[in-house]
Scaffold this motif. Structure first.
Motif, mmCIF file in Angstrom:
data_model
loop_
_atom_site.group_PDB
_atom_site.id
_atom_site.type_symbol
_atom_site.label_atom_id
_atom_site.label_comp_id
_atom_site.label_asym_id
_atom_site.label_seq_id
_atom_site.Cartn_x
_atom_site.Cartn_y
_atom_site.Cartn_z
ATOM 1 N N GLU A 40 -14.748 0.711 -25.124
ATOM 2 C CA GLU A 40 -15.138 1.855 -24.310
ATOM 3 C C GLU A 40 -14.656 1.664 -22.882
ATOM 4 O OE1 GLU A 40 -19.153 4.344 -23.035
ATOM 5 O OE2 GLU A 40 -19.272 2.591 -24.347
ATOM 6 N N ARG A 41 -13.972 2.660 -22.362
ATOM 7 C CA ARG A 41 -13.429 2.591 -21.007
ATOM 8 C C ARG A 41 -13.846 3.830 -20.230
ATOM 9 N NH1 ARG A 41 -7.284 2.671 -21.504
ATOM 10 N NH2 ARG A 41 -7.475 2.828 -19.230
ATOM 11 N N HIS A 42 -13.878 3.670 -18.925
ATOM 12 C CA HIS A 42 -14.127 4.789 -18.036
ATOM 13 C C HIS A 42 -13.088 4.768 -16.931
ATOM 14 C CE1 HIS A 42 -17.889 5.884 -19.963
ATOM 15 N NE2 HIS A 42 -18.219 4.601 -19.974
ATOM 16 N N ALA A 43 -12.970 5.872 -16.228
ATOM 17 C CA ALA A 43 -11.992 5.962 -15.156
ATOM 18 C C ALA A 43 -12.245 4.876 -14.111
ATOM 19 C CB ALA A 43 -12.048 7.344 -14.504
ATOM 20 N N SER A 44 -11.182 4.166 -13.727
ATOM 21 C CA SER A 44 -11.296 3.107 -12.730
ATOM 22 C C SER A 44 -11.272 3.709 -11.322
ATOM 23 C CB SER A 44 -10.138 2.121 -12.887
ATOM 24 O OG SER A 44 -8.912 2.751 -12.564
ATOM 25 N N TRP A 45 -11.578 2.870 -10.338
ATOM 26 C CA TRP A 45 -11.506 3.335 -8.947
ATOM 27 C C TRP A 45 -10.091 3.768 -8.596
ATOM 28 C CZ3 TRP A 45 -15.762 4.804 -7.051
ATOM 29 C CH2 TRP A 45 -16.951 4.112 -7.262
ATOM 30 N N LEU A 46 -9.083 3.059 -9.110
ATOM 31 C CA LEU A 46 -7.699 3.438 -8.847
ATOM 32 C C LEU A 46 -7.395 4.809 -9.437
ATOM 33 C CD1 LEU A 46 -4.836 2.859 -7.850
ATOM 34 C CD2 LEU A 46 -4.427 1.585 -9.978
ATOM 35 N N GLU A 47 -7.850 5.048 -10.655
ATOM 36 C CA GLU A 47 -7.596 6.343 -11.294
ATOM 37 C C GLU A 47 -8.318 7.473 -10.569
ATOM 38 O OE1 GLU A 47 -6.843 5.292 -15.972
ATOM 39 O OE2 GLU A 47 -8.854 4.973 -15.176
ATOM 40 N N LEU A 48 -9.543 7.209 -10.115
ATOM 41 C CA LEU A 48 -10.259 8.229 -9.353
ATOM 42 C C LEU A 48 -9.591 8.487 -8.012
ATOM 43 C CD1 LEU A 48 -13.933 7.157 -10.125
ATOM 44 C CD2 LEU A 48 -12.692 9.102 -11.076
ATOM 45 N N PHE A 49 -9.068 7.434 -7.393
ATOM 46 C CA PHE A 49 -8.312 7.601 -6.145
ATOM 47 C C PHE A 49 -7.057 8.423 -6.402
ATOM 48 C CE2 PHE A 49 -5.418 5.575 -2.853
ATOM 49 C CZ PHE A 49 -5.940 6.313 -1.790
ATOM 50 N N PHE A 50 -6.381 8.129 -7.500
ATOM 51 C CA PHE A 50 -5.191 8.895 -7.874
ATOM 52 C C PHE A 50 -5.524 10.376 -8.052
ATOM 53 C CE2 PHE A 50 -2.525 10.738 -11.214
ATOM 54 C CZ PHE A 50 -1.250 10.483 -10.720
ATOM 55 N N GLY A 68 -3.991 0.515 -19.243
ATOM 56 C CA GLY A 68 -5.274 -0.106 -18.960
ATOM 57 C C GLY A 68 -5.196 -1.036 -17.768
ATOM 58 N N ASP A 69 -5.708 -2.245 -17.933
ATOM 59 C CA ASP A 69 -5.715 -3.228 -16.841
ATOM 60 C C ASP A 69 -4.315 -3.709 -16.493
ATOM 61 O OD1 ASP A 69 -8.458 -3.058 -16.740
ATOM 62 O OD2 ASP A 69 -8.790 -4.787 -18.068
ATOM 63 N N GLU A 70 -3.335 -3.442 -17.345
ATOM 64 C CA GLU A 70 -1.966 -3.873 -17.077
ATOM 65 C C GLU A 70 -1.185 -2.847 -16.251
ATOM 66 O OE1 GLU A 70 -0.157 -4.695 -20.803
ATOM 67 O OE2 GLU A 70 -1.499 -6.363 -21.296
ATOM 68 N N ALA A 71 -1.788 -1.725 -15.947
ATOM 69 C CA ALA A 71 -1.102 -0.699 -15.147
ATOM 70 C C ALA A 71 -0.773 -1.260 -13.770
ATOM 71 C CB ALA A 71 -1.978 0.538 -15.017
ATOM 72 N N ARG A 72 0.438 -1.006 -13.296
ATOM 73 C CA ARG A 72 0.859 -1.477 -11.983
ATOM 74 C C ARG A 72 0.293 -0.562 -10.900
ATOM 75 N NH1 ARG A 72 6.975 -3.882 -11.951
ATOM 76 N NH2 ARG A 72 6.755 -5.305 -13.733
ATOM 77 N N VAL A 73 -0.382 -1.186 -9.948
ATOM 78 C CA VAL A 73 -0.999 -0.404 -8.871
ATOM 79 C C VAL A 73 0.050 0.378 -8.104
ATOM 80 C CG1 VAL A 73 -2.292 -0.556 -6.712
ATOM 81 C CG2 VAL A 73 -2.951 -1.979 -8.659
ATOM 82 N N TRP A 74 1.170 -0.283 -7.792
ATOM 83 C CA TRP A 74 2.182 0.392 -6.970
ATOM 84 C C TRP A 74 2.870 1.521 -7.733
ATOM 85 C CZ3 TRP A 74 1.953 0.232 -2.054
ATOM 86 C CH2 TRP A 74 1.413 -0.886 -1.409
ATOM 87 N N THR A 75 2.928 1.423 -9.046
ATOM 88 C CA THR A 75 3.483 2.535 -9.829
ATOM 89 C C THR A 75 2.603 3.767 -9.704
ATOM 90 O OG1 THR A 75 4.544 1.047 -11.426
ATOM 91 C CG2 THR A 75 4.088 3.297 -12.156
ATOM 92 N N LEU A 76 1.294 3.590 -9.854
ATOM 93 C CA LEU A 76 0.377 4.724 -9.713
ATOM 94 C C LEU A 76 0.361 5.259 -8.284
ATOM 95 C CD1 LEU A 76 -2.601 3.536 -11.939
ATOM 96 C CD2 LEU A 76 -1.142 5.517 -12.337
ATOM 97 N N LEU A 77 0.441 4.377 -7.303
ATOM 98 C CA LEU A 77 0.454 4.837 -5.913
ATOM 99 C C LEU A 77 1.747 5.596 -5.596
ATOM 100 C CD1 LEU A 77 -1.136 1.802 -4.035
ATOM 101 C CD2 LEU A 77 -2.217 3.948 -4.724
ATOM 102 N N ALA A 78 2.870 5.161 -6.193
ATOM 103 C CA ALA A 78 4.127 5.891 -5.999
ATOM 104 C C ALA A 78 4.028 7.287 -6.602
ATOM 105 C CB ALA A 78 5.284 5.110 -6.626
ATOM 106 N N GLY A 79 3.434 7.371 -7.803
ATOM 107 C CA GLY A 79 3.232 8.691 -8.396
ATOM 108 C C GLY A 79 2.301 9.543 -7.564
#
Length: 407
Positions: free
Chosen positions: A18-28, A77-88
């Motif tokens: 079970e997963r929920h939206a992370s802080w990074l995803e909510l920031f995105f 999941g946890d392997e998502a690159r932070v800078w990739t999401l921030l670039a998007g």
């Protein structure tokens, strides 16, 4: 109703926790807040047909960029690159900032370039992982990006037509290419590369990856929640700038009730933000386009509701009336499609969606001098109908009493 060749969920041996939206995803998702607000403001005052067409194209483009990075975070999941999401996130922010300049003709190039870069960054993210999303073919088949690149050398209507063509290609791919066909295509490309004399050691075999349905459904629901929040923001902003009287009370209260009913249908009685859709009944590639139609229609209604409240003492302008009615009609039609896809039958879908759609179309065409209050409450009646039927006929069965079970 599901595609037998296209599983709606990941294979059983890859069950995620079970997963929920992370802080990074909510920031995105803050880019979604900004983008939806900018796009909704395009429709204020009642759009012309060209303005409405441009809104549809830009909304689908923005939604596509958001969706690709949402799926990347969902699968990685946890392997998502932070800078990739921030670039998007940065690319989507540029698209949002360019929205008004696109209509004025000054920032169309910036919007298109940002979209191309967003798609490119998303594509490279999967290349680095040596994966493709089996239930989302446009992560591997980027044919729809070519018209956007070509549009850099055009202006005006030709440029916007190329944007629309690119998005239409992407939608066609999502509706027509199953996970089985996509996997066969990826395997064929690998075999061809290995057979060209380059050696199998240099050919990269991509792994099939699958979405986490529960987590993705939460993210899609949050996007619809953001769009509903824009509706509340539009109504509150309009109400704060005018005198409060009986007309405002009627239009404002009706707008609030209408948004509650849309929330009820989409998030309490739907799945992934799609109204009346049961969980895990559609492959991701089919449920995602339905989500975009829902989100775009609710954003359009948000702008129209703001206009209604702002002019509560006047007859609703024809374009505003049609925008509000058309947005609700699209929403209800998607709900009808979702009912059929959920196995409830065409007859039930017609009963649940047919009368409210007929009422909405009649109001749009005949209520030419209606004021905002009565107009909004008529639409409340239309949206209330499927909620009523859902509560009346589609309740889960009550558990049997101990006495009954012992007998």
């Amino acid at each position: 109703m599901t595609d037998s060749t296209d599983p709606a969920v990941a294979p059983a041996d890859a069950e995620p926790g079970e997963r929920h939206a992370s802080w990074l995803e909510l920031f995105f998702d803050l880019t979604a807040v900004a983008g939806v607000a900018q796009l909704a403001h395009l429709l204020h005052g009642g759009p012309s047909w060209p303005d409405l067409g441009l809104y549809v194209v830009m909304f689908v483009a923005f939604w596509t960029g958001w969706m690709l990075f949402t799926v990347y975070g969902n699968v990685s999941g946890d392997e998502a690159r932070v800078w990739t999401l921030l670039a998007g996130m940065f690319g989507l922010a540029v698209m949002a900032a360019a929205v008004h300049g696109v209509r004025e003709g000054t920032q169309a190039g910036a919007f298109a370039l940002a979209y191309v870069l967003v798609r490119s960054v998303a594509g490279k993210a999967w290349g680095r992982r040596r994966e493709y999303v089996a239930d989302l073919p446009i992560t591997q088949m980027g044919f729809g990006l070519t018209p956007w690149i070509v549009s850099m050398w055009f202006d005006g209507a030709a440029r916007y037509a190329l944007w629309a063509l690119g998005l239409a290609v992407d939608l066609a791919v999502m509706f027509s290419v199953s996970s089985k066909r996509l996997t066969a295509r990826v395997d064929e490309e690998y075999a061809q590369t290995a057979a060209r004399g380059r050696g199998a050691g240099r050919a990269v075999r991509l792994r099939a990856a699958y979405t986490d349905p529960a987590h993705l459904g939460e993210r899609l629901g949050l996007f619809v929640l953001i769009v509903l929040g824009e509706g509340i923001a539009q109504v509150v902003s309009a109400a704060s700038d005018i005198p409060w009287d009986r007309a405002l009370y009627g239009a404002g209260a009706g707008s609030f009730v209408l948004l509650i009913l849309l929330w009820e249908l989409s998030l309490r009685h739907g799945s992934g933000g799609v109204p009346l859709l049961r969980e895990n009944t559609l492959p991701t590639r089919l449920s995602l386009p339905l989500h975009s139609f829902v989100a775009g229609s609710v954003a359009a209604m948000a702008a129209a509701l703001g206009d209604c409240v702002a002019h509560a003492d006047e007859a609703v302008p024809e374009r505003v009336r049609w925008l509000l009615c058309a947005g609700l009609a699209v929403f209800l039609l998607v709900a009808g499609v979702a009912l059929v896809c959920s196995g409830r039958g065409a007859g039930r879908a017609l009963l649940w969606a047919g009368p409210p759609v007929a009422l909405v179309v009649a109001v749009g065409g005949l209520a030419r001098e209606v004021r905002p209050g009565p107009l909004v409450w008529l639409l409340v009646l239309a949206a209330w109908w499927p909620v009523l039927l859902r509560l009346r006929f589609d309740r889960p069965a009550a558990p049997a009493s101990p006495d009954h079970m012992s007998s």
